[in-house]
Every structure is written in structure tokens, then in C-alpha cells.
Design an enzyme around this catalytic site. Structure first.
Site, short mmCIF file in Angstrom:
data_model
loop_
_atom_site.label_atom_id
_atom_site.label_comp_id
_atom_site.label_asym_id
_atom_site.label_seq_id
_atom_site.Cartn_x
_atom_site.Cartn_y
_atom_site.Cartn_z
CD GLU A 166 -1.36 -3.45 15.02
OE1 GLU A 166 -1.49 -3.36 13.81
OE2 GLU A 166 -2.11 -3.46 16.06
NE ARG A 174 -2.30 -1.25 3.57
CZ ARG A 174 -2.55 -2.44 3.98
NH1 ARG A 174 -2.49 -3.60 3.40
NH2 ARG A 174 -2.08 -2.64 5.05
P1 AMP Z 1 3.99 -1.45 11.89
O1 AMP Z 1 5.53 -2.29 11.42
O2 AMP Z 1 3.56 -2.24 13.23
O3 AMP Z 1 4.36 -0.44 12.09
O4 AMP Z 1 3.03 -2.08 11.01
C1 AMP Z 1 2.78 -1.81 9.64
C2 AMP Z 1 2.72 -2.04 8.51
O5 AMP Z 1 1.72 -3.69 8.87
C3 AMP Z 1 2.53 -1.47 7.16
O6 AMP Z 1 2.44 -1.98 6.40
C4 AMP Z 1 0.56 -1.28 7.29
O7 AMP Z 1 -0.23 -1.67 6.77
C5 AMP Z 1 0.21 -2.38 7.87
N1 AMP Z 1 -0.28 -2.19 9.08
C6 AMP Z 1 -0.62 -2.37 10.52
N2 AMP Z 1 -1.24 -2.38 11.67
C7 AMP Z 1 -2.13 -2.35 10.15
C8 AMP Z 1 -3.96 -1.72 11.21
N3 AMP Z 1 -4.05 -2.09 12.02
N4 AMP Z 1 -4.46 -1.38 9.69
C9 AMP Z 1 -3.73 -1.29 8.54
N5 AMP Z 1 -2.74 -1.61 7.94
C10 AMP Z 1 -2.58 -2.24 9.37
#
Ligand code: AMP
Length: 176
Positions: free
Chosen positions: A100, A63
Site C-alpha cells: 500500500e 506482526r
Molecule cells: P498489503 O500487501 O497492501 O496487503 O499490505 C499488508 C501489509 O502491510 C501487512 O503486513 C500489514 O502489516 C501492513 N499494512 C498495510 N497497510 C496497513 C495499515 N493501514 N495499517 C497497518 N498495517 C498495514
């Protein structure tokens, strides 16, 4: 229409329990589908960086690519994809990182950035910050200068900002 005139958060759909129970997924497809909201979003993402001499926009699969390519065009910069494993055809560097929900790996072409290039890092959502931090490490490995990161959505309660370096601006349009 100016970005400020549009409430971008109104175009983000909350999808509970996706992709796993307990995760509230922030779905940007309604924002992408609305021409005015999409345009306002790109304008608002680009705004702080118009005079920052960005050479390259690095965006994260998948995305992040949507916003990153538009921003690169807007800022007169080149575009570099940061991809999931085994997608890039030529020689790569890679890094494993925690999400996450789960873990993953990101890769870049080893020749994607010149040393000293001024880079803007782009993704749709920052959650824990693991993805941005992993990307930052890849950019640093290639000797480029990370000027800032820009995201549409920051999930503040997950604390990415506390792990993100204080001297690299993290620009977020919508915060939860
Ligand atoms: P992080 O590495 O934990 O910051 O996760 C970020 C990545 O995971 C990004 O590429 C987001 O597209 C996706 N992502 C993580 N959590 C969500 C969420 N609650 N909603 C949408 N996308 C998420």
C-alpha cells in the site's frame, strides 16, 4: 471468555499519517497488550481451522509472527517465518511485490515446506493483498497446499478480496 463477547475492533488504534501522509495505520498493540482481547483474537483466528488438518502455519514478518506462532501452537502445527530480505540464514527463495505504501521483497527458506503440506497463511493486516499474494506464490513454489489465509484486520476498501483466489478462504476478524 468467548471471542464473540469481546469487541476486538475496540482494541485497534487508528494512527493517521503513519508511516506516510494519507495512510491510516491500524495499530494492534492495544489488542496485544490486553490479555483477554489477545486470547479471544487467537481463538477467533484459529476457530475455522481446528478440523482442517493444518500442518504448517506460515506467517509474515513481523506482526504476522505474533499471531502465527500462537496459532501454530493452538492448531498443533509447525511454524514457518516468511521474512524480509537477507534475514534468513540458509538458502532462500524470494519474490518482489508492491505494498500500500512502497514495495518490498519476501523470502522463505527453500526447505521450509514439504510438497503437499497443508498451510495456513497468517498476517495482522491485509491491505491491497500484495503481501498475501506474494506469500501465496512462495508457498506454491515449494509445492505446498495453501488451505486458507487468516488476518486480524482486512481493509476492505483496498479490494484485496477481488484479487485473492476464490477457492482459498480468507478469514478476517475485523473489516474496515
Ligand atoms: P498489503 O500487501 O497492501 O496487503 O499490505 C499488508 C501489509 O502491510 C501487512 O503486513 C500489514 O502489516 C501492513 N499494512 C498495510 N497497510 C496497513 C495499515 N493501514 N495499517 C497497518 N498495517 C498495514
Amino acid at each position: 471468555m468467548k471471542a464473540a463477547a469481546i469487541d476486538l475492533a475496540a482494541y485497534v488504534r487508528e494512527v493517521p499519517d503513519f508511516p506516510l501522509p494519507g495512510i491510516v495505520f491500524r495499530d494492534i498493540t492495544p489488542l496485544l497488550a490486553d490479555a483477554r482481547a489477545l486470547s479471544a483474537c487467537i481463538d477467533a483466528l484459529a476457530e475455522p481451522f481446528r478440523d482442517r488438518r493444518i500442518d504448517m502455519v506460515c506467517a509474515i514478518e513481523s506482526r504476522g509472527f505474533i499471531f502465527g506462532a500462537a496459532l501454530a501452537r493452538d492448531l498443533g502445527a509447525g511454524f514457518v517465518p516468511i521474512r524480509k530480505p537477507r534475514k534468513l540464514p540458509a538458502r532462500t527463495i524470494g519474490i518482489d511485490y508492491a505494498l500500500e505504501y512502497g514495495s518490498d521483497r519476501l523470502e522463505m527458506h527453500v526447505d521450509a515446506l514439504c510438497a503437499g503440506s497443508r498451510v495456513l497463511l497468517v498476517d495482522d493486516v491485509v491491505a491491497t493483498g500484495g503481501t498475501l499474494l506474494a506469500s501465496r506464490a512462495l508457498i506454491a513454489q515449494l509445492g505446498a497446499e495453501l488451505v486458507a489465509a487468516a488476518v486480524v484486520i482486512e481493509l476492505e476498501f483496498l479490494g484485496a478480496r477481488t484479487r485473492w483466489p476464490a477457492d482459498v478462504p480468507l478469514h478476517a476478524l475485523i473489516r474496515y
